[in-house]
Scaffold this motif. Structure first.
Motif, PDB file in Angstrom:
ATOM      1  N   ALA A   2      -4.019  -4.469  -0.444  1.00  0.00           N
ATOM      2  CA  ALA A   2      -5.032  -5.301   0.219  1.00  0.00           C
ATOM      3  C   ALA A   2      -6.283  -4.459   0.386  1.00  0.00           C
ATOM      4  O   ALA A   2      -6.319  -3.277   0.014  1.00  0.00           O
ATOM      5  CB  ALA A   2      -4.534  -5.807   1.573  1.00  0.00           C
ATOM      6  N   GLY A   3      -7.307  -5.068   0.948  1.00  0.00           N
ATOM      7  CA  GLY A   3      -8.534  -4.311   1.166  1.00  0.00           C
ATOM      8  C   GLY A   3      -9.444  -5.000   2.152  1.00  0.00           C
ATOM      9  O   GLY A   3      -9.193  -6.139   2.581  1.00  0.00           O
TER      10      GLY A   3
ATOM     11  N   GLU B 239       1.259   0.033   6.216  1.00  0.00           N
ATOM     12  CA  GLU B 239       0.701   0.728   7.384  1.00  0.00           C
ATOM     13  C   GLU B 239      -0.817   0.726   7.337  1.00  0.00           C
ATOM     14  O   GLU B 239      -1.487   0.434   8.338  1.00  0.00           O
ATOM     15  CB  GLU B 239       1.218   2.161   7.451  1.00  0.00           C
ATOM     16  CG  GLU B 239       0.675   2.942   8.634  1.00  0.00           C
ATOM     17  CD  GLU B 239       1.084   4.411   8.626  1.00  0.00           C
ATOM     18  OE1 GLU B 239       0.538   5.171   9.450  1.00  0.00           O
ATOM     19  OE2 GLU B 239       1.930   4.783   7.797  1.00  0.00           O
ATOM     20  N   GLU B 240      -1.394   1.048   6.173  1.00  0.00           N
ATOM     21  CA  GLU B 240      -2.845   1.028   6.048  1.00  0.00           C
ATOM     22  C   GLU B 240      -3.391  -0.394   6.158  1.00  0.00           C
ATOM     23  O   GLU B 240      -4.442  -0.607   6.759  1.00  0.00           O
ATOM     24  CB  GLU B 240      -3.256   1.667   4.717  1.00  0.00           C
ATOM     25  CG  GLU B 240      -2.989   3.160   4.648  1.00  0.00           C
ATOM     26  CD  GLU B 240      -3.477   3.799   3.372  1.00  0.00           C
ATOM     27  OE1 GLU B 240      -3.475   5.042   3.290  1.00  0.00           O
ATOM     28  OE2 GLU B 240      -3.877   3.061   2.437  1.00  0.00           O
ATOM     29  N   GLU B 241      -2.665  -1.353   5.608  1.00  0.00           N
ATOM     30  CA  GLU B 241      -3.099  -2.745   5.710  1.00  0.00           C
ATOM     31  C   GLU B 241      -3.178  -3.192   7.162  1.00  0.00           C
ATOM     32  O   GLU B 241      -4.083  -3.952   7.537  1.00  0.00           O
ATOM     33  CB  GLU B 241      -2.143  -3.644   4.936  1.00  0.00           C
ATOM     34  CG  GLU B 241      -2.572  -5.096   4.889  1.00  0.00           C
ATOM     35  CD  GLU B 241      -1.629  -5.966   4.075  1.00  0.00           C
ATOM     36  OE1 GLU B 241      -1.935  -7.152   3.892  1.00  0.00           O
ATOM     37  OE2 GLU B 241      -0.585  -5.437   3.621  1.00  0.00           O
TER      38      GLU B 241
ATOM     39  N   VAL C  35     -15.487   2.687  -3.555  1.00  0.00           N
ATOM     40  CA  VAL C  35     -14.045   2.578  -3.326  1.00  0.00           C
ATOM     41  C   VAL C  35     -13.649   3.651  -2.316  1.00  0.00           C
ATOM     42  O   VAL C  35     -13.734   4.851  -2.610  1.00  0.00           O
ATOM     43  CB  VAL C  35     -13.254   2.736  -4.632  1.00  0.00           C
ATOM     44  CG1 VAL C  35     -11.749   2.709  -4.350  1.00  0.00           C
ATOM     45  CG2 VAL C  35     -13.637   1.645  -5.624  1.00  0.00           C
ATOM     46  N   TYR C  36     -13.220   3.203  -1.132  1.00  0.00           N
ATOM     47  CA  TYR C  36     -12.953   4.096  -0.009  1.00  0.00           C
ATOM     48  C   TYR C  36     -11.514   3.947   0.484  1.00  0.00           C
ATOM     49  O   TYR C  36     -10.926   2.865   0.377  1.00  0.00           O
ATOM     50  CB  TYR C  36     -13.878   3.756   1.165  1.00  0.00           C
ATOM     51  CG  TYR C  36     -15.215   4.453   1.168  1.00  0.00           C
ATOM     52  CD1 TYR C  36     -15.638   5.193   2.268  1.00  0.00           C
ATOM     53  CD2 TYR C  36     -16.067   4.370   0.070  1.00  0.00           C
ATOM     54  CE1 TYR C  36     -16.868   5.823   2.286  1.00  0.00           C
ATOM     55  CE2 TYR C  36     -17.299   4.996   0.083  1.00  0.00           C
ATOM     56  CZ  TYR C  36     -17.695   5.723   1.181  1.00  0.00           C
ATOM     57  OH  TYR C  36     -18.925   6.354   1.204  1.00  0.00           O
ATOM     58  N   PRO C  37     -10.965   5.010   1.070  1.00  0.00           N
ATOM     59  CA  PRO C  37      -9.676   4.879   1.749  1.00  0.00           C
ATOM     60  C   PRO C  37      -9.831   4.158   3.089  1.00  0.00           C
ATOM     61  O   PRO C  37     -10.950   4.025   3.609  1.00  0.00           O
ATOM     62  CB  PRO C  37      -9.240   6.329   1.978  1.00  0.00           C
ATOM     63  CG  PRO C  37     -10.379   7.192   1.644  1.00  0.00           C
ATOM     64  CD  PRO C  37     -11.497   6.361   1.112  1.00  0.00           C
ATOM     65  N   VAL C  38      -8.728   3.703   3.643  1.00  0.00           N
ATOM     66  CA  VAL C  38      -8.715   3.174   4.999  1.00  0.00           C
ATOM     67  C   VAL C  38      -8.681   4.365   5.950  1.00  0.00           C
ATOM     68  O   VAL C  38      -7.806   5.220   5.828  1.00  0.00           O
ATOM     69  CB  VAL C  38      -7.486   2.278   5.237  1.00  0.00           C
ATOM     70  CG1 VAL C  38      -7.469   1.771   6.680  1.00  0.00           C
ATOM     71  CG2 VAL C  38      -7.486   1.108   4.263  1.00  0.00           C
ATOM     72  N   PRO C  39      -9.623   4.492   6.880  1.00  0.00           N
ATOM     73  CA  PRO C  39      -9.642   5.649   7.776  1.00  0.00           C
ATOM     74  C   PRO C  39      -8.340   5.774   8.568  1.00  0.00           C
ATOM     75  O   PRO C  39      -7.778   4.772   9.017  1.00  0.00           O
ATOM     76  CB  PRO C  39     -10.829   5.358   8.709  1.00  0.00           C
ATOM     77  CG  PRO C  39     -11.656   4.368   7.979  1.00  0.00           C
ATOM     78  CD  PRO C  39     -10.722   3.546   7.143  1.00  0.00           C
ATOM     79  N   ASP C  40      -7.881   7.007   8.698  1.00  0.00           N
ATOM     80  CA  ASP C  40      -6.703   7.309   9.512  1.00  0.00           C
ATOM     81  C   ASP C  40      -7.186   7.970  10.797  1.00  0.00           C
ATOM     82  O   ASP C  40      -7.747   9.071  10.749  1.00  0.00           O
ATOM     83  CB  ASP C  40      -5.760   8.249   8.767  1.00  0.00           C
ATOM     84  CG  ASP C  40      -4.422   8.425   9.465  1.00  0.00           C
ATOM     85  OD1 ASP C  40      -4.385   8.287  10.705  1.00  0.00           O
ATOM     86  OD2 ASP C  40      -3.421   8.705   8.786  1.00  0.00           O
TER      87      ASP C  40
END
Length: 411
Positions: A138-139, A99-101, A247-252
Motif C-alpha cells: 500500500a502507500g 506494520e508499515e501500512e 519514492v519514500y519509506p514510511v517513517p518509523d
C-alpha cells in the motif's frame, strides 16, 4: 531619519530570503548579507535533494507545519514569477508490510490537518499504476509534492536583494560579534583581509555553523550542531525510468532518520539515498576530510553521547551502508526490486546540521533565539528550504516588532 542597518550572516536560501523580506518591508534599510564561501548556497541549500515538502509528517499547529504549508505556496508563486523550475511530480510513501501500512492512517490524518491537498491512501493496484516498478502492499500518495533547484532559488533571491539596494558579500568569514550599546560590531576576514561592519540588528542564518556564530554574540551553547553526512548514488541515465516521482519509506518513529529513498531532480538525475553517518568535520563531504576540532566538539558533547547510546545500532547500520555499495543498493531494492548494483554510480553528498539538546534529544522544530540585537536561527531542519520564504516572514516580523518596542521604550 537614519536608515536601519541589518546584517545577515549566511548566504544560503534562508539568509537571502530574510534579506529580501527585510527590503520588502523596509525599502530604505541598509541590508548586507555576509557569506563565508565564495559562492552562495554552498552547503545545505545547494546540497540537498531539492524536494518541496508538502507537510505530511509534521505535528499540526507546530511552527514546522505552519511554516511549511505557508512556504510551499510562497515558493511555488516565487518560482513562477522568476521562471524557475517547479515540478509537481508527486510522492508516494511505500508500505512494504502490514506494520508499515498501519502507520499510514496517522500520517494521513496529520497531512489533512495541515491542509496538504489531494493526499490519500492507495492500495497495491493504484501504487503500481503510479509507480510501475515499485513494490509495496500500500502507500500514501501526495500528488502536489514538488522538486526545485534550491541553489537557483537562492541566487534569484540574492539578485532581488541587490536590485532592491542591498549588498551581498561572499568570501566574508565572521570571526567576532560585539554589542556596543544599540549597535553590533561584526569583525571578520573578507577574502583574507581583516575587516569589520557595524549593524543595528544582526540575524544569524549560518546553518552548520549557527551555534558557533551565536556563541560569538554571547548566546548560550545549546543546542549544539552535530553534522551528519548523507551520501547518495545516482541512477544511470538508462535506469531513470524506474521511478516517475518521489519514492519514500514510511517513517518509523523509533528511528531518527528516514532511510534510503529515490528522488528525481529538476536536472533529470535520480538520486538514491541518503544514509546518515556522523561527519568527521562540519563541512566534510567525504571520508577524506577530518577536523579534530569539529569531531571533538561533537563526540565531547553530552547530548551526542546520550544520542549515540540510544541509537548506536542504527548508526552501525548506516555506517555499513556507507562502506558497502551493495548494502546501500539493497536498501533501495526493498522498494524497487529491479534495481541492481550496476544501475548506480556515486553521487553527491550533503551535511545535515542536526541540532541536539544536552539530554540527547533531536531538536525537531525550528528554534530561534535572541541575544540583545542579535537574532539566531539555531535550528532550521527539513523542511527549512521549503519553508524559507515563510520563515523569512516570521523572522522579519519578530525583528521589526522588537525594534518598534525598543523605540517605544526610548521615546
Amino acid at each position: 531619519m537614519t536608515a536601519t542597518r541589518y546584517g545577515i550572516i549566511g548566504g544560503g536560501i534562508l539568509g537571502t530570503a530574510v534579506a529580501r523580506r527585510l527590503l520588502q518591508q523596509q525599502p530604505d534599510a541598509q541590508v548586507t548579507v555576509l557569506e563565508k564561501e565564495q559562492e552562495l548556497a554552498a552547503h545545505q541549500t545547494g546540497r540537498n535533494s531539492g524536494v518541496v515538502h508538502a507537510g505530511l509528517y509534521y505535528i499540526p499547529g507546530s511552527l514546522k507545519a505552519t511554516l511549511c504549508r505557508r512556504g510551499v505556496g510562497l515558493l511555488k508563486e516565487y518560482c513562477g514569477e522568476r521562471n524557475l523550475a517547479y515540478d509537481e511530480i508527486g510522492k508516494v510513501l511505500v508500505a512494504r508490510n502490514a506494520e508499515e501500512e498501519s502507520r499510514l492512517g496517522g500520517i494521513l490524518d496529520r497531512a489533512r490537518a495541515n491542509g496538504v491537498p489531494g493526499v490519500g491512501i492507495i492500495g497495491w493496484d493504484e501504487l503500481r499504476e503510479i509507480e510501475p516498478h515499485v513494490e509495496g502492499v500500500a502507500g500514501l500518495h501526495s500528488p502536489s509534492t514538488a522538486i526545485v533547484d534550491y541553489g537557483a532559488v537562492t541566487r534569484a533571491l540574492a539578485d532581488d536583494v541587490v536590485t532592491a539596494g542591498g549588498t551581498v558579500h561572499t568570501g566574508f568569514e565572521v570571526t567576532g560579534l560585539t554589542t556596543r550599546g544599540n549597535e553590533t560590531l561584526v569583525t571578520g576576514r573578507h577574502n583574507g583581509t581583516e575587516t569589520w561592519e557595524i549593524f543595528d540588528s544582526v540575524i544569524i542564518c549560518a546553518g552548520l555553523q549557527s551555534d558557533r556564530v551565536a556563541k560569538l554574540a554571547g548566546d548560550k551553547e545549546d543546542p549544539k550542531i552535530v553534522p551528519f553526512r548523507g551520501e547518495y548514488y545516482l541512477l544511470k541515465p538508462e535506469k531513470r525510468s524506474l521511478v516517475k516521482g518521489l519514492v519514500y519509506p514510511v517513517p518509523d518513529p523509533r528511528y531518527p532518520f528516514l532511510g534510503v529513498h529515490l528522488t528525481p531532480r529538476t536536472d533529470g538525475e535520480v538520486m538514491v539515498g541518503p544514509n546518515a553517518v556522523l561527519a568527521l568535520a562540519r563541512e566534510a563531504y567525504g571520508w577524506g576530510t577530518v577536523s579534530p576540532r569539529d569531531l571533538g566538539d561533537a563526540v565531547g558533547y553530552p547530548g551526542f553521547r546520550a544520542f549515540a547510546k540510544q541509537h548506536w545500532r542504527t548508526g552501525a547500520v548506516e555506517m555499513l551502508g556507507s562502506l558497502s555499495k551493495r548494502r546501500f543498493v539493497n536498501e533501495a531494492r526493498k522498494y524497487v526490486p529491479e534495481l541492481t548494483i550496476d544501475d548506480v554510480v556515486p553521487g553527491p553528498s550533503g551535511i545535515r546540521a542536526q541540532a541536539l539538546d544536552r539530554d540527547g534529544s533531536l531538536v525537531d522544530d525550528f528554534r530561534i533565539t535572541r541575544h540583545g540585537s542579535v537574532l539566531a536561527v539555531r535550528n532550521a531542519p527539513s523542511p527549512a528550504a521549503t519553508s524559507s520564504l515563510a520563515i523569512a516572514e516570521h523572522i522579519v516580523a519578530e525583528v521589526l516588532e522588537v525594534a518598534a518596542s525598543d523605540r517605544k521604550e526610548t521615546a
